[in-house]
Write a protein that holds these residues in place. Structure first.
Motif: not given
Length: 335
Positions: A81-89
Motif C-alpha cells: 500500500t506504500d508508494p512504489d520505488v523502482l531501483l535500477c542498478h
C-alpha cells in the motif's frame, strides 16, 4: 661403409635436417599456441565453475518478469500500500541489484520497493544479444508499466539515461538519478565483437572481470573510503561477472555502444517528470562538474553527498535514505 659413402650419407642427412628444421619450428609454435588455447579454455571453465550459482542478496520476495522471451528477476520488499520505488542498478561487469543492498531494507519501511536485475545482469537471463541502449530503455518502460504503479525511479550511472528515455512514455512519479551519464567510452564496435568471441573474448573478459579489476573499480571510482568496501560485495560482483553469458552485455558497454544517441542535458530540460540529481562530491568517473552542468542546463535540483564518489547510496546508505525520506520522496508520502 667406405669414406665416399659416409660423405654422401652425411651430406644427405644434413640436408634432411635443414629441410625438417622449419617444419619442426612450426610444429613447436603450433603446439605452444594450441597449449595456450587449451589452457585458456580450461581456465575459463574453472572460473565459471568457481563462481557457482548466484544467490539473491536482497531482503524481500524474489519474483520473475518475462520480457521478450528473457526471464528477468526482481525483488519486492515493503508494504504494497506504500508508494512504489523502482531501483535500477548501473552498468558494469558483474553489475546486479546488489548495488542497492545497503538501502533496500531501510527504504522498505516506508515504500514498496522493487529492485530489478536488468537483462544480461544479476540473476536475470543473459542471452547472447547485441545489447543496445534502446533495449534497456524499453525494458524499464515495460517493467514499470506492467509491474509497478507510477513508481519513483532511482537509477544509477548510465542506467539513468535509460530511465530518462523511458520516462517519455511512462508515468513515473519522480526520477532520482545518481551520477547519470550519457557517455562512457568512444564507440568501438570491434571491441564488442572481440569480447563476444568464445575463446579469446572470454579470456579477455575474464581478465577485465578479475577480482583485482573489480577491486580497482571500487577503489578508484566506487568508494571514497576504501575501508567501507565489503569483501562480500567484491565476491558477489565477481560471482555475478562469471555466470553463463555474463560477458555479452558488458561487451557492449566496454565498446561504448550502450551510450544513448541523445544528449542527456537536452532530454532532461524537456522532461516533464520531476527529476533530482544525486552526486558524490568526489566522483571521478562522472565528476561533480558534470552534475552541475546538467542541473544548470535543465534547471534541476542537485544533491551533493560529501565523502562519496560514484556510489553514494552504497557508501552512505543512512544519509542517502534519510534524504529520500525527507525531501525527494515527500511527494509519494503525501499522496
Amino acid at each position: 661403409m667406405c669414406r665416399l659413402q659416409q660423405n654422401v650419407y652425411l651430406n644427405l642427412n644434413s640436408k634432411a635436417v635443414a629441410v625438417l628444421h622449419p617444419c619442426m619450428k612450426a610444429r613447436r609454435v603450433l603446439g605452444a599456441a594450441l597449449g595456450t588455447v587449451g589452457g585458456a579454455i580450461v581456465g575459463n571453465r574453472l572460473l565459471k565453475r568457481r563462481a557457482g550459482d548466484l544467490e539473491n542478496p536482497l531482503v524481500g520476495i524474489e519474483r520473475t518478469y518475462r520480457w521478450r522471451g528473457i526471464e528477468t528477476t526482481y525483488t519486492v520488499a515493503g508494504d504494497p500500500t506504500d508508494p512504489d520505488v523502482l531501483l535500477c542498478h548501473g552498468i558494469y561487469a558483474g553489475a546486479s541489484s546488489y548495488e542497492f543492498e545497503p538501502i533496500v531494507e531501510q527504504l522498505a519501511e516506508d515504500y514498496h520497493v522493487y529492485a530489478v536485475a536488468l537483462p544480461g545482469f544479476g540473476r536475470s537471463e543473459r542471452p547472447p544479444l547485441v545489447y543496445a541502449p534502446s533495449l534497456y530503455a524499453e525494458f524499464i518502460r515495460d517493467f514499470a508499466g506492467d509491474v509497478t504503479a507510477d513508481p519513483i525511479v532511482v537509477a544509477s550511472s548510465l542506467t539513468g539515461s535509460f530511465a530518462v528515455d523511458a520516462a517519455d512514455e511512462t508515468d513515473f512519479q519522480q526520477l532520482v538519478l545518481i551520477c547519470p551519464t550519457d557517455e562512457t567510452a568512444t564507440e568501438r564496435p570491434w571491441l564488442r565483437t572481440l569480447l563476444r568471441t568464445p575463446i579469446v573474448g572470454t579470456t579477455l573478459y575474464n581478465l577485465l572481470a578479475s577480482k583485482p579489476s573489480i577491486r580497482y573499480f571500487y577503489d578508484r571510482d566506487g568508494y571514497y573510503d576504501t575501508s567501507r568496501i565489503d569483501p562480500e560485495m567484491v565476491q558477489y560482483t565477481w560471482d555475478s561477472a562469471h555466470q553463463s553469458g555474463a560477458r555479452y552485455a558488458p561487451a557492449s558497454f566496454a565498446a561504448g555502444t550502450l551510450d544513448p544517441e541523445f544528449d542527456l542535458a537536452t532530454e532532461l530540460a524537456v522532461l516533464e517528470t520531476p527529476t533530482t540529481l544525486v552526486w558524490g562530491r568526489d566522483a571521478g568517473l562522472v565528476p561533480l562538474r558534470d552534475g552541475r552542468d546538467l542541473a544548470a542546463a535543465a534547471d534541476l535540483d542537485l544533491v551533493v553527498i560529501d565523502y562519496a564518489t560514484q556510489l553514494p547510496h552504497a557508501e552512505h546508505p543512512d544519509e542517502f535514505v534519510e534524504y529520500l525520506r525527507a525531501e525527494l520522496l515527500a511527494v509519494g508520502i503525501d499522496e
